[in-house]
Write an enzyme that holds these catalytic residues in place. Structure first.
Site, PDB file in Angstrom:
ATOM      1  N   CYS A  92      88.275  12.348  43.309  1.00 55.86           N
ATOM      2  CA  CYS A  92      88.634  12.989  42.037  1.00 55.86           C
ATOM      3  C   CYS A  92      88.741  11.856  41.031  1.00 55.86           C
ATOM      4  CB  CYS A  92      89.968  13.719  42.172  1.00 55.86           C
ATOM      5  SG  CYS A  92      90.685  14.252  40.598  1.00 55.86           S
ATOM      6  N   THR A  93      88.138  12.046  39.854  1.00 54.52           N
ATOM      7  CA  THR A  93      88.076  10.928  38.899  1.00 54.52           C
ATOM      8  C   THR A  93      89.437  10.576  38.291  1.00 54.52           C
ATOM      9  OG1 THR A  93      87.398  12.475  37.166  1.00 54.52           O
ATOM     10  CG2 THR A  93      85.654  11.259  38.322  1.00 54.52           C
ATOM     11  N   HIS A  94      90.425  11.439  38.487  1.00 54.93           N
ATOM     12  CA  HIS A  94      91.767  11.066  38.021  1.00 54.93           C
ATOM     13  C   HIS A  94      92.371   9.959  38.899  1.00 54.93           C
ATOM     14  CE1 HIS A  94      91.680  14.698  35.550  1.00 54.93           C
ATOM     15  NE2 HIS A  94      92.817  14.299  34.993  1.00 54.93           N
ATOM     16  N   CYS A 111      83.463  14.198  36.688  1.00 55.58           N
ATOM     17  CA  CYS A 111      84.423  15.056  37.366  1.00 55.58           C
ATOM     18  C   CYS A 111      83.798  15.546  38.673  1.00 55.58           C
ATOM     19  CB  CYS A 111      84.738  16.240  36.448  1.00 55.58           C
ATOM     20  SG  CYS A 111      85.755  17.503  37.220  1.00 55.58           S
ATOM     21  N   ASN A 112      84.434  15.271  39.784  1.00 49.70           N
ATOM     22  CA  ASN A 112      83.911  15.718  41.081  1.00 49.70           C
ATOM     23  C   ASN A 112      83.888  17.244  41.168  1.00 49.70           C
ATOM     24  OD1 ASN A 112      83.982  13.238  43.268  1.00 49.70           O
ATOM     25  ND2 ASN A 112      85.438  12.961  41.617  1.00 49.70           N
ATOM     26  N   THR A 113      84.945  17.861  40.636  1.00 47.26           N
ATOM     27  CA  THR A 113      85.071  19.315  40.749  1.00 47.26           C
ATOM     28  C   THR A 113      83.955  20.015  39.974  1.00 47.26           C
ATOM     29  OG1 THR A 113      87.457  18.946  40.825  1.00 47.26           O
ATOM     30  CG2 THR A 113      86.742  21.203  40.513  1.00 47.26           C
ATOM     31  N   TYR A 128      90.867  21.795  36.594  1.00 47.12           N
ATOM     32  CA  TYR A 128      89.701  22.518  37.110  1.00 47.12           C
ATOM     33  C   TYR A 128      89.890  22.838  38.597  1.00 47.12           C
ATOM     34  CZ  TYR A 128      86.445  21.460  33.170  1.00 47.12           C
ATOM     35  OH  TYR A 128      85.805  21.400  31.963  1.00 47.12           O
ATOM     36  N   GLY A 129      90.599  21.958  39.277  1.00 45.77           N
ATOM     37  CA  GLY A 129      90.627  21.981  40.747  1.00 45.77           C
ATOM     38  C   GLY A 129      91.141  23.257  41.389  1.00 45.77           C
ATOM     39  N   ASP A 132      85.199  15.591  31.410  1.00 42.79           N
ATOM     40  CA  ASP A 132      86.070  15.867  32.556  1.00 42.79           C
ATOM     41  C   ASP A 132      87.064  16.927  32.072  1.00 42.79           C
ATOM     42  OD1 ASP A 132      87.450  15.465  35.080  1.00 42.79           O
ATOM     43  OD2 ASP A 132      88.957  14.324  34.001  1.00 42.79           O
ATOM     44  N   SER A 133      87.944  17.356  32.961  1.00 45.51           N
ATOM     45  CA  SER A 133      88.970  18.315  32.541  1.00 45.51           C
ATOM     46  C   SER A 133      90.029  17.658  31.652  1.00 45.51           C
ATOM     47  CB  SER A 133      89.655  18.909  33.771  1.00 45.51           C
ATOM     48  OG  SER A 133      90.194  17.868  34.555  1.00 45.51           O
ATOM     49  N   GLU A 167      98.090  13.349  34.436  1.00 44.13           N
ATOM     50  CA  GLU A 167      97.885  13.660  33.012  1.00 44.13           C
ATOM     51  C   GLU A 167      99.139  13.383  32.182  1.00 44.13           C
ATOM     52  OE1 GLU A 167      95.319  15.068  30.985  1.00 44.13           O
ATOM     53  OE2 GLU A 167      93.910  14.640  32.604  1.00 44.13           O
TER      54      GLU A 167
HETATM   55  N1  DGL Z   1      88.978  14.835  37.485  1.00 41.09           N
HETATM   56  C1  DGL Z   1      88.461  15.967  38.142  1.00 41.09           C
HETATM   57  C2  DGL Z   1      87.755  15.674  39.422  1.00 41.09           C
HETATM   58  O1  DGL Z   1      87.155  14.627  39.530  1.00 41.09           O
HETATM   59  C3  DGL Z   1      89.133  17.300  38.030  1.00 41.09           C
HETATM   60  C4  DGL Z   1      90.579  17.389  38.211  1.00 41.09           C
HETATM   61  C5  DGL Z   1      91.106  18.750  37.855  1.00 41.09           C
HETATM   62  O2  DGL Z   1      91.007  19.123  36.690  1.00 41.09           O
HETATM   63  O3  DGL Z   1      91.603  19.432  38.769  1.00 41.09           O
HETATM   64  O4  DGL Z   1      87.730  16.442  40.336  1.00 41.09           O
END
Ligand code: DGL
Length: 262
Positions: free
Chosen positions: A183-185, A73-75, A42-43, A10-11, A151
């Site tokens: 988003c996995t966060h 990570c979805n992104t 990443y987003g 993931d990011s 984060e």
């Molecule tokens: N955790 C990530 C996701 O699922 C990316 C979040 C990011 O880095 O913007 O989209």
């Protein structure tokens, strides 16, 4: 092949929500986790940059002999999964907003998706909406700044609470009764999201279904590790103190940083 590790990335710390489910479901497996903190978030980045990062990290994980890779990570899934699957031959599992299960559960026929700008703007979401979202209303909320705030690891932060309230409340006011964590966060703060959404709203966290899909793929190929207890090591590409602290607080092994040159 059965004893080879599984790579997860993931990011940042977001993919740990999936790693936790994988550890519970597949306790025999060795896991290597990478947080691409040098490129977090990443987003807000372009599809091209995210794809390049995903490619680079997958190559690294394969050089460490990984038998399968989870794009936690979805992104990154949205930006790169097709390309990754055509470039590499190991099973690659991704994650996408859980519109299908949300559609089955909503009573109001209005669901909300919390995700990054890149996920909400990606073709993958459009395709999912075409497939599963025809007879429901789907509201999007891009959650700018929320990943960075998560984060930092301070769940008491007033700014974190303000952001959640800002993003969640308008959706509920518009009739959303089912909220998809895209988003996995976000599963890392699921309880806070639930608090601002209210008890009557169902919050959908797809982490377990990703772990189940990984198990299914390992079973099909008969490459699961049969016994012994698996190890987990977490690395980051940058040098974020908060990432290191979070890993150690979660009782996970922290590998030396700057593993992949950013
Ligand atoms: N955790 C990530 C996701 O699922 C990316 C979040 C990011 O880095 O913007 O989209």
């Amino acid at each position: 092949m059965n004893n080879q590790p599984i790579g997860i990335f993931d990011s940042g710390i977001g993919g740990l929500s999936i790693l936790g489910e994988i550890k519970s479901l597949l306790p025999n497996e060795h896991l290597i986790y990478i947080g691409d903190t040098a490129y977090l978030p990443y987003g807000t980045k372009s599809k091209q940059i995210i794809s390049e990062r995903a490619n680079k990290i997958c190559k690294y994980l394969l050089s460490k002999n990984c038998k399968s890779i989870v794009v936690a990570c979805n992104t990154a899934t949205s930006a790169a999964i097709h390309e990754l699957r055509s470039s590499f031959s190991v099973p690659i599992i991704g994650i996408e907003p859980a519109i299908k299960p949300a559609r089955l559960r909503t009573q109001s026929r209005i669901i909300g998706i919390l995700a990054t700008e890149a996920t909400l703007g990606g073709d993958k979401l459009q395709a999912l909406k075409q497939k599963f979202g025809q007879d429901i209303k789907i509201l999007h909320q891009a959650c700018s700044g929320l990943v960075e705030e998560i984060e930092l690891g301070d769940r008491q932060s007033q700014f974190l609470h303000d952001l959640i309230e800002t993003y969640v409340e308008p959706l509920i006011k518009q009739g959303v009764d089912t909220l998809v964590l895209g988003c996995t966060h976000f599963p890392l703060i699921k309880d806070l999201i639930q608090k601002y959404a209210g008890d009557s709203v169902r919050v959908i966290d797809p982490s377990l279904s990703v772990a189940s899909e990984l198990k299914r793929q390992l079973d099909i190929k008969n490459i699961g590790r049969k016994g012994g207890s698996g190890t987990t090591t977490c690395f980051q590409t940058g040098n974020n103190k908060t990432f290191e602290t979070f890993i150690k607080k979660s009782n996970l092994n922290y590998g030396s940083p700057n593993l992949i040159t950013p």
